[in-house]
Design an enzyme around this catalytic site. Sequence first.
Site, PDB file in Angstrom:
ATOM      1  N   THR A   1       0.849  -1.194   0.000  1.00  0.00           N
ATOM      2  CA  THR A   1       0.000   0.000   0.000  1.00  0.00           C
ATOM      3  C   THR A   1       0.886   1.248   0.000  1.00  0.00           C
ATOM      4  OG1 THR A   1      -0.222  -0.106   2.403  1.00  0.00           O
ATOM      5  CG2 THR A   1      -1.962  -1.162   1.093  1.00  0.00           C
TER       6      THR A   1
ATOM      7  N   THR B   1       1.354   4.435   1.555  1.00  0.00           N
ATOM      8  CA  THR B   1       2.065   5.024   2.696  1.00  0.00           C
ATOM      9  C   THR B   1       3.057   4.030   3.267  1.00  0.00           C
ATOM     10  OG1 THR B   1       0.181   6.434   3.217  1.00  0.00           O
ATOM     11  CG2 THR B   1       1.786   6.095   4.974  1.00  0.00           C
ATOM     12  N   CYS B   2       2.644   2.783   3.363  1.00  0.00           N
ATOM     13  CA  CYS B   2       3.493   1.738   3.938  1.00  0.00           C
ATOM     14  C   CYS B   2       4.750   1.524   3.096  1.00  0.00           C
ATOM     15  CB  CYS B   2       2.718   0.429   4.042  1.00  0.00           C
ATOM     16  SG  CYS B   2       1.117   0.593   4.848  1.00  0.00           S
ATOM     17  N   SER B   3       4.591   1.500   1.790  1.00  0.00           N
ATOM     18  CA  SER B   3       5.695   1.199   0.880  1.00  0.00           C
ATOM     19  C   SER B   3       6.579   2.404   0.579  1.00  0.00           C
ATOM     20  CB  SER B   3       5.149   0.663  -0.451  1.00  0.00           C
ATOM     21  OG  SER B   3       4.488  -0.560  -0.259  1.00  0.00           O
TER      22      SER B   3
ATOM     23  N   LEU C   1       7.867   1.809   5.848  1.00  0.00           N
ATOM     24  CA  LEU C   1       8.832   0.717   5.732  1.00  0.00           C
ATOM     25  C   LEU C   1      10.212   1.215   5.292  1.00  0.00           C
ATOM     26  CD1 LEU C   1       9.527  -2.263   5.937  1.00  0.00           C
ATOM     27  CD2 LEU C   1       8.577  -2.573   3.652  1.00  0.00           C
TER      28      LEU C   1
END
Length: 182
Positions: A53, A55-57, A61
Site C-alpha cells: 500500500t 504510505t506503507c511502501s 517501511l
Amino acid sequence: MKAGVKLPDVTFHTRVRDETIEGPNPFRWEDKTTADYFSDKRVVLFSLPGAFTPTCSTYQLPGFENGFADFAAQGIDAIYCMSVNDSFVMNKWAEAQKLENVGVIPDGSGEFTRKMGMLVSKDNLGFGNRSWRYAAVVNNGVVEAWFEEPGLTDNHGEDPYGVSSPETVLNFLTDASKESAA
C-alpha cells in the site's frame, strides 16, 4: 497507552528460504512464535494496514529500513514489520522493497493484531480486517513505548500517519537515551 503490556503468545505461519529445496519456490513452512521474535531482545515493531500500500511502501517501511543503523545505535536489536497479510505476500513485499534490515512478520489471520486490540475493519477499501497503524518499542516481549495513530475505528475514511513514523520512534529513543545518560 499499552506500555507495560506483555505481547500475546501467538504462532505465526511463515515461509522461509530453504536452499535444500530446488525449483522456483525454494521455501518451506516454519512456525514461529511471539517468543521467537521478541524474547531476550529490544526491538521496534511496527504494524500497518497492508503490504504494497502507498504510505506503507513509500514512507513507513523505507524509513525504518534506511534508518536501521540509527535505531541500532539506540540499543535496538531488530526491527519488525507486521501486517495482516499472509507469508507469501509479506515475503514478496520484502523482496520488492529489497529489505536487508527489517524483518517481516505475517499475521495472516490477524490473531496477534486482534489480541493487541488493533484489528479494524477496512471493508470500505475492500481490505477486510486489517491492522490499525502503530509502532512499539518492545523489550523482551513487553511493550516499553507505544505509538498509535489517532482515530482507531473501523472503516476510517483516512489512513493517518505520523505518530508511528520512524522519525517519531527514533526521536523517542534518542530522548530516552539522553535522559538516562543525564
